[in-house]
Design a protein around this motif. Structure first.
Motif, short mmCIF file in Angstrom:
data_model
loop_
_atom_site.label_atom_id
_atom_site.label_comp_id
_atom_site.label_asym_id
_atom_site.label_seq_id
_atom_site.Cartn_x
_atom_site.Cartn_y
_atom_site.Cartn_z
N VAL A 89 -5.69 -2.93 0.68
CA VAL A 89 -4.68 -1.87 0.82
C VAL A 89 -4.54 -1.51 2.28
CG1 VAL A 89 -5.07 -0.93 -1.48
CG2 VAL A 89 -6.35 -0.02 0.41
N GLU A 90 -3.32 -1.13 2.65
CA GLU A 90 -3.07 -0.71 4.03
C GLU A 90 -1.87 0.23 4.04
OE1 GLU A 90 -2.00 -2.64 8.34
OE2 GLU A 90 -3.00 -3.88 6.84
N GLY A 91 -2.05 1.37 4.66
CA GLY A 91 -0.97 2.34 4.79
C GLY A 91 -0.78 3.17 3.54
N CYS A 92 0.20 4.06 3.60
CA CYS A 92 0.50 4.97 2.51
C CYS A 92 2.00 4.94 2.21
CB CYS A 92 0.12 6.40 2.87
SG CYS A 92 -1.59 6.62 3.38
N ASP A 93 2.33 5.10 0.94
CA ASP A 93 3.73 5.25 0.53
C ASP A 93 3.70 6.13 -0.71
OD1 ASP A 93 6.42 5.07 0.03
OD2 ASP A 93 6.47 2.90 -0.22
N GLN A 94 4.56 7.13 -0.75
CA GLN A 94 4.60 8.09 -1.85
C GLN A 94 3.22 8.73 -2.06
OE1 GLN A 94 6.84 6.47 -5.34
NE2 GLN A 94 7.03 4.64 -4.04
N ASN A 95 2.47 8.86 -0.98
CA ASN A 95 1.12 9.43 -0.95
C ASN A 95 0.04 8.54 -1.55
OD1 ASN A 95 1.65 11.86 0.43
ND2 ASN A 95 2.46 12.77 -1.44
N PHE A 96 0.36 7.30 -1.93
CA PHE A 96 -0.62 6.37 -2.49
C PHE A 96 -0.98 5.29 -1.47
CE2 PHE A 96 1.89 7.68 -6.24
CZ PHE A 96 0.87 8.21 -7.03
N PRO A 97 -2.23 4.79 -1.51
CA PRO A 97 -2.56 3.61 -0.70
C PRO A 97 -1.71 2.42 -1.20
CG PRO A 97 -4.55 4.69 -1.51
CD PRO A 97 -3.39 5.32 -2.21
N VAL A 98 -1.22 1.60 -0.28
CA VAL A 98 -0.31 0.50 -0.60
C VAL A 98 -1.05 -0.82 -0.69
CG1 VAL A 98 1.71 -0.79 0.18
CG2 VAL A 98 1.61 1.69 0.51
N ILE A 99 -0.85 -1.54 -1.79
CA ILE A 99 -1.45 -2.85 -2.00
C ILE A 99 -0.70 -3.87 -1.15
CG2 ILE A 99 -1.85 -4.69 -3.68
CD1 ILE A 99 -2.04 -2.48 -5.83
N THR A 100 -1.45 -4.65 -0.37
CA THR A 100 -0.83 -5.69 0.48
C THR A 100 -1.25 -7.09 0.07
OG1 THR A 100 -2.55 -5.40 2.15
CG2 THR A 100 -0.51 -4.16 2.45
N VAL A 101 -2.45 -7.24 -0.50
CA VAL A 101 -2.96 -8.55 -0.91
C VAL A 101 -3.81 -8.37 -2.16
CG1 VAL A 101 -4.41 -10.52 -0.24
CG2 VAL A 101 -3.07 -9.34 1.49
N THR A 102 -3.71 -9.35 -3.09
CA THR A 102 -4.56 -9.31 -4.28
C THR A 102 -5.26 -10.66 -4.43
OG1 THR A 102 -2.80 -10.11 -5.73
CG2 THR A 102 -3.03 -7.73 -5.50
N ALA A 103 -6.43 -10.66 -5.01
CA ALA A 103 -7.17 -11.89 -5.29
C ALA A 103 -7.90 -11.74 -6.62
CB ALA A 103 -8.16 -12.19 -4.17
N VAL A 104 -7.71 -12.67 -7.52
CA VAL A 104 -8.44 -12.69 -8.80
C VAL A 104 -9.66 -13.54 -8.59
CG1 VAL A 104 -8.32 -13.31 -11.23
CG2 VAL A 104 -6.29 -12.41 -10.09
N LEU A 105 -10.82 -13.02 -9.00
CA LEU A 105 -12.09 -13.72 -8.77
C LEU A 105 -12.69 -14.15 -10.10
CD1 LEU A 105 -13.40 -11.08 -6.25
CD2 LEU A 105 -12.27 -13.24 -5.72
N ASN A 106 -13.49 -15.20 -10.04
CA ASN A 106 -14.20 -15.68 -11.25
C ASN A 106 -15.42 -14.85 -11.53
OD1 ASN A 106 -12.37 -17.70 -11.77
ND2 ASN A 106 -13.42 -19.13 -10.44
#
Length: 106
Positions: A89-106
């Motif tokens: 997460v990086e930064g804020c939008d609508q007062n929420f932390p903003v997701i920038t990257v996701t990774a699914v792990l085993n």
């Protein structure tokens, strides 16, 4: 010497203001879409709020971000399968932390 110290201090403060953060590997508790918010609200097992956004109960995935559809699909699949994910997460939008990257792990 004072200029060097001032330059270092300014450089570090700018980095800290936009550093963002990463969750630990964990499962998603909720994936929600609300008309009042422009985006998808996510609750992660290990929530982070590195930039001090007004709310820390959800993370926001914005539809205007690059790879929104891919990240949303990954998060839904991981949530359905009960797989752990790591979210940057990086930064804020609508007062929420903003997701920038996701990774699914085993």
């Amino acid at each position: 010497m004072q200029r060097l110290i001032a330059s270092i201090a300014l450089g570090l403060s700018a980095f800290a203001a936009h550093a963002g953060g990463v969750t630990q590997s964990g499962r998603l508790h909720n994936v929600q879409v609300w008309p009042a918010h422009n985006g998808v609200l996510i609750q992660h097992e290990y929530m982070v709020n590195p930039d001090g956004c007004g709310r820390s109960d959800h993370l926001l995935l914005r539809p205007s971000d690059p790879f929104f559809k891919e990240m949303y699909a990954m998060l839904l699949a991981a949530h359905t399968a009960g797989k752990p994910v790591r979210i940057h997460v990086e930064g804020c939008d609508q007062n929420f932390p903003v997701i920038t990257v996701t990774a699914v792990l085993n």
